[in-house]
Design an enzyme around this catalytic site. Structure first.
Site, PDB file in Angstrom:
ATOM      1  N   ILE A   1      -6.567  -9.917  12.473  1.00 42.15           N
ATOM      2  CA  ILE A   1      -7.059  -8.601  12.908  1.00 42.15           C
ATOM      3  C   ILE A   1      -7.434  -7.725  11.711  1.00 42.15           C
ATOM      4  O   ILE A   1      -8.214  -6.774  11.846  1.00 42.15           O
ATOM      5  CB  ILE A   1      -5.973  -7.935  13.798  1.00 42.15           C
TER       6      ILE A   1
ATOM      7  N   HIS B   1       3.129 -19.041  10.303  1.00 45.51           N
ATOM      8  CA  HIS B   1       1.669 -19.002  10.331  1.00 45.51           C
ATOM      9  C   HIS B   1       1.112 -19.290   8.948  1.00 45.51           C
ATOM     10  O   HIS B   1       1.692 -18.911   7.937  1.00 45.51           O
ATOM     11  CB  HIS B   1       1.144 -17.644  10.831  1.00 45.51           C
TER      12      HIS B   1
ATOM     13  N   GLY C   1       6.809 -10.850   1.685  1.00 47.51           N
ATOM     14  CA  GLY C   1       6.105  -9.854   2.493  1.00 47.51           C
ATOM     15  C   GLY C   1       5.764 -10.350   3.880  1.00 47.51           C
ATOM     16  O   GLY C   1       4.910  -9.766   4.552  1.00 47.51           O
ATOM     17  N   GLN C   2       6.430 -11.414   4.335  1.00 46.21           N
ATOM     18  CA  GLN C   2       6.179 -11.902   5.692  1.00 46.21           C
ATOM     19  C   GLN C   2       6.482 -10.792   6.701  1.00 46.21           C
ATOM     20  O   GLN C   2       7.582 -10.237   6.714  1.00 46.21           O
ATOM     21  CB  GLN C   2       7.058 -13.133   6.007  1.00 46.21           C
TER      22      GLN C   2
HETATM   23  P1  AMP Z   1       2.224 -11.986   7.208  1.00 46.92           P
HETATM   24  O1  AMP Z   1       2.318 -10.807   6.315  1.00 46.92           O
HETATM   25  O2  AMP Z   1       2.061 -13.276   6.461  1.00 46.92           O
HETATM   26  O3  AMP Z   1       3.372 -12.041   8.205  1.00 46.92           O
HETATM   27  O4  AMP Z   1       0.870 -11.822   8.013  1.00 46.92           O
HETATM   28  C1  AMP Z   1       0.765 -11.344   9.311  1.00 46.92           C
HETATM   29  C2  AMP Z   1      -0.705 -11.230   9.618  1.00 46.92           C
HETATM   30  O5  AMP Z   1      -0.860 -11.060  11.011  1.00 46.92           O
HETATM   31  C3  AMP Z   1      -1.410 -10.060   8.944  1.00 46.92           C
HETATM   32  O6  AMP Z   1      -2.483 -10.547   8.129  1.00 46.92           O
HETATM   33  C4  AMP Z   1      -1.934  -9.213  10.118  1.00 46.92           C
HETATM   34  O7  AMP Z   1      -3.189  -8.634   9.874  1.00 46.92           O
HETATM   35  C5  AMP Z   1      -1.986 -10.254  11.226  1.00 46.92           C
HETATM   36  N1  AMP Z   1      -1.882  -9.737  12.588  1.00 46.92           N
HETATM   37  C6  AMP Z   1      -0.922  -8.921  13.096  1.00 46.92           C
HETATM   38  N2  AMP Z   1      -1.135  -8.692  14.411  1.00 46.92           N
HETATM   39  C7  AMP Z   1      -2.253  -9.384  14.751  1.00 46.92           C
HETATM   40  C8  AMP Z   1      -2.989  -9.562  15.962  1.00 46.92           C
HETATM   41  N3  AMP Z   1      -2.617  -8.972  17.113  1.00 46.92           N
HETATM   42  N4  AMP Z   1      -4.087 -10.341  15.951  1.00 46.92           N
HETATM   43  C9  AMP Z   1      -4.477 -10.943  14.794  1.00 46.92           C
HETATM   44  N5  AMP Z   1      -3.820 -10.835  13.623  1.00 46.92           N
HETATM   45  C10 AMP Z   1      -2.727 -10.052  13.587  1.00 46.92           C
END
Ligand code: AMP
Length: 120
Positions: free
Chosen positions: A29, A95, A88-89
């Site tokens: 997103i 994922h 920073g997860q």
């Molecule tokens: P992390 O910091 O590795 O946990 O990354 C989480 C990622 O999820 C971030 O890049 C966010 O932009 C992404 N994210 C959070 N909510 C959504 C959503 N509803 N749809 C798509 N991506 C998302």
């Protein structure tokens, strides 16, 4: 439940790239590159450290398919998984970030504290 758990259950929408019985790929997103896709298992796994080798093996094949679908298998891509607090997860569901579509910089290492004396 995490936001990714809700996406898997169809409770919130996503911009889907590829799906099979076990994995889902969708656009981030808040993209950090021209192509920024998140790849997740449908099984609830908190992060890479708690994933087993079978899951990661099967996920690897799925990731290859996503790369081919997006044409990144030829141009190249970066795969990142943030694991735990220091990384920073933010979303506690395993994922991989797949980043590509342009020549990627490597700027985040400049932010890291390179003083290793606390570890060795
Ligand atoms: P992390 O910091 O590795 O946990 O990354 C989480 C990622 O999820 C971030 O890049 C966010 O932009 C992404 N994210 C959070 N909510 C959504 C959503 N509803 N749809 C798509 N991506 C998302």
């Amino acid at each position: 439940m995490t936001v990714f758990g809700k996406i898997i259950r169809g409770e919130i929408p996503c911009n889907k790239v590829l799906e099979n019985d076990d994995f889902l790929a969708f656009h981030d997103i808040n993209p950090k590159a021209p192509v920024h896709i998140l790849i997740i298992p449908k099984k609830e796994v908190q992060n890479f450290q708690s994933a087993d080798a079978k899951l990661i093996g099967e996920m690897t094949l799925f990731i290859h398919e996503v790369a081919k679908l997006m044409g990144l298998d030829k141009s190249g891509y970066r795969l990142i998984t943030n694991n735990g607090k220091d990384s920073g997860q933010e979303v506690m569901h395993l994922h991989f970030h797949m980043l590509g579509g342009s020549k990627l910089l490597w700027p985040h290492l400049a932010d890291a504290d390179t003083d290793t004396k606390n570890f060795f």
